[in-house]
Design an enzyme around this catalytic site. Structure first.
Site, PDB file in Angstrom:
ATOM      1  N   ASN A 103       0.838  -1.199   0.000  1.00 40.47           N
ATOM      2  CA  ASN A 103       0.000   0.000   0.000  1.00 40.47           C
ATOM      3  C   ASN A 103       0.875   1.253   0.000  1.00 40.47           C
ATOM      4  OD1 ASN A 103      -2.728   1.431   0.596  1.00 40.47           O
ATOM      5  ND2 ASN A 103      -1.352   2.200   2.173  1.00 40.47           N
ATOM      6  N   ASP A 175       1.819   6.622   0.091  1.00 42.95           N
ATOM      7  CA  ASP A 175       1.043   5.591  -0.600  1.00 42.95           C
ATOM      8  C   ASP A 175       1.502   5.424  -2.043  1.00 42.95           C
ATOM      9  OD1 ASP A 175      -0.479   5.835   1.762  1.00 42.95           O
ATOM     10  OD2 ASP A 175      -2.276   5.184   0.694  1.00 42.95           O
ATOM     11  N   ASP A 206      -1.160  -6.382   3.647  1.00 41.17           N
ATOM     12  CA  ASP A 206      -1.425  -5.259   4.538  1.00 41.17           C
ATOM     13  C   ASP A 206      -2.292  -4.211   3.854  1.00 41.17           C
ATOM     14  OD1 ASP A 206      -0.656  -3.812   7.086  1.00 41.17           O
ATOM     15  OD2 ASP A 206       0.089  -2.369   5.615  1.00 41.17           O
ATOM     16  N   HIS A 210      -7.051  -0.235   1.186  1.00 36.58           N
ATOM     17  CA  HIS A 210      -6.549   1.121   0.944  1.00 36.58           C
ATOM     18  C   HIS A 210      -5.590   1.183  -0.244  1.00 36.58           C
ATOM     19  CE1 HIS A 210      -8.430   2.560   4.571  1.00 36.58           C
ATOM     20  NE2 HIS A 210      -7.754   1.720   5.327  1.00 36.58           N
ATOM     21  N   GLU A 243      -5.809  -8.060   4.795  1.00 31.67           N
ATOM     22  CA  GLU A 243      -6.286  -7.224   5.889  1.00 31.67           C
ATOM     23  C   GLU A 243      -7.284  -6.232   5.295  1.00 31.67           C
ATOM     24  OE1 GLU A 243      -4.722  -3.984   9.200  1.00 31.67           O
ATOM     25  OE2 GLU A 243      -3.848  -4.062   7.194  1.00 31.67           O
TER      26      GLU A 243
END
Length: 509
Positions: A103, A175, A206, A210, A243
């Site tokens: 991410n 990011d 992870d 996002h 996740e």
């Protein structure tokens, strides 16, 4: 058709926060050789897969801001050490999953160091950059906090630059922008390296929800289609667990492309139930979630846990109540899915936020100078005064450790308990909110599980169609040994019932 595939999915997994687990060289920091030295312990406990928190070079103690995806954090060891760990784990039938952090990177990663130098850098497109006017026009200068990020202002200044970079979790974690095809190819190389060149068994992914920011959030799901294609081409049997820290409805679509996702709704529901001491119709809710997950992937794997490295430890959630600590384990390890134990849960470790204190050193022995004991942090919650070390618990049949070990053994040997695909779960209603009951049907042997969530002894009456379930396979109530002789259950106790052995095959429920 589910049974054969299910047999290859690890039945019980174990999350290791590497820095805190076991020190092999006396520097006070957990390392890969320390984990190797404890593989026999994990195998004896019944663990079939380990998830290692990030092991790549990083400036932070937790390593979730990666500098080099191809290397090992020097504090933890070398690539040769990791290869030894992998081979040693495989010798014991233990799979190894790496925490893959794609991410974001560290600001010290070579990609970002180049990207921040100039708008003309080819690495600029690897990250999100906008002027303040662009940010304001889109209305994205602020965000609502979420369970996994408390950052309100995710845009960060780059000195001497009129553009800011986006970092959802922290200014030191910019990011990545997967609209970049060049970046996608870099990620594909990283995946192929660890799966093919090194031989890991899969990844914990992870911050999967996002992967794209909120203004492009619909792409976060489709990204994993690209990712799963890379996995399929590199190593088709590699396992992926995401996740996706969100409500069940938001989680479900990720099953299209991932084998498993962590069930955070269940985690928090179990914690609330243990505190309030009453059922929340959790079995009905689980059944509803299974139906939803199945719409996206009939072979979904429900990754379940009590807590992980981002949550306060279950021992502290229940205020150090040993009976509740055991009850939590009893519920987790008798529900369908793929359970993940957070290192130290099996000895009742404690921990409350801030984060470093939910990641304290594992207590191996009662020696405060034990060379295996990591010392990178002075523990506030898990100390020799508050938690019995493993060395004391192994010989105590009533210990938290032996409770976990016995339950894990039962889960691995009873087909009704270790079925992972096509979850076998039905409610058993006792019309008492302090009792949690469920049925685990299976062609070999079906089971009934009953938990008393309350402080008082409770009476229960088995349904008429379950009246033959009188053999006690497991009980934390001393009143019940091998046969159910009374319909009472002690406070915070659990019991697992099977049909009496003299029941014919056509009489089994």
């Amino acid at each position: 058709m589910f049974a054969d595939k299910s047999a290859s999915i690890p039945k019980v997994c174990y999350e290791i926060f590497v820095r805190s687990f076991c020190d092999s060289n006396g520097d006070g920091i957990g390392d890969l050789n320390g984990i190797i030295s404890k593989l026999d312990y994990l195998a004896d406990l019944g663990i079939e897969a380990i998830w290692l928190t990030p092991i790549h070079p990083s400036p932070s103690y937790h390593k979730y801001d990666v500098i080099d995806y191809y290397a090992i954090e020097p504090e933890y060891g070398t690539l040769a050490d990791f290869k030894r760990l992998l081979a040693s784990a495989h010798e014991r039938g233990i799979a190894v999953y790496l925490d893959l952090i794609i991410n974001h990177t560290s600001t010290l990663h070579p990609w970002f160091k180049e990207a921040r130098k100039s708008k003309d850098s080819p690495y600029r497109q690897f990250y999100w950059w906008m002027t303040q006017d662009q940010i304001d026009h889109l209305g994205i200068s602020e965000r609502e906090t979420s369970d996994d990020s408390q950052v309100v202002y995710p845009w960060h200044e780059n000195p001497g630059d009129d553009e800011k970079y986006y970092g959802l979790f922290y200014k030191g974690m910019p990011d990545l922008n997967f609209h970049s095809e060049a970046l996608r190819e870099e990620i594909a190389k990283i995946v192929r390296f660890w799966l093919n060149d090194i031989g890991v068994d899969g990844f914990r992914l992870d911050a999967a929800r996002h992967i794209y920011p909120v203004w492009d959030s619909e792409d976060s799901i489709t990204f994993w289609q690209f990712f799963s294609k890379i996995i399929g081409e590199a190593k088709p049997n590699a396992f992926t667990v995401g996740e996706v820290w969100a409500d069940t409805e938001e989680v479900a679509p990720y099953f299209r492309n991932l084998n498993a996702t962590f069930h955070f709704d269940l985690s928090f529901a179990l914690q609330r139930m243990l505190i309030a001491q009453r059922d929340e119709q959790i079995i009905d809710k689980l059944q509803a979630s299974f139906k939803l997950f199945q719409q996206y992937n009939p072979l979904f794997v429900n990754a379940i846990m009590l807590t992980n490295h981002d949550q306060e430890r279950i021992g502290s959630v229940v205020d150090r109540n040993i009976k509740k600590i055991k009850l939590a384990a009893s519920i987790l390890l008798t529900l369908p899915g793929q359970p993940y134990l957070y290192y130290g849960e099996e000895i009742g470790m404690l921990g409350k936020k801030p984060d470093p204190y939910i990641r304290e050193p594992f207590l191996w022995t009662d020696d405060p100078d034990d060379p295996q004991l990591t010392s990178w942090i002075e523990p506030e919650f898990t100390t020799l005064k508050t938690v019995a070390p493993l060395s004391e618990q192994t010989g105590d049949p009533t210990s938290v450790f032996n409770h976990y070990k016995n339950l894990i053994h039962l889960r691995r040997t009873e087909p009704a308990l270790h079925q992972i695909l096509a979850p076998n779960l039905q409610p058993v209603h006792f019309h008492d909110e302090q009792l949690l009951g469920y049925f685990r049907p299976h062609v070999d042997r079906s089971l009934i599980v009953i938990h008393n969530l309350g402080d008082d002894e409770r009476e229960f009456q088995l349904p008429d169609d379950k009246s033959l379930f009188t053999e006690v396979l497991f009980s934390t109530d001393l009143l019940h040994e091998t046969t159910l002789t009374t319909n009472r259950l002690a406070p915070h106790s659990s019991i697992i019932l099977a049909p009496a052995r003299n029941v014919g095959p056509f009489d089994k429920q």
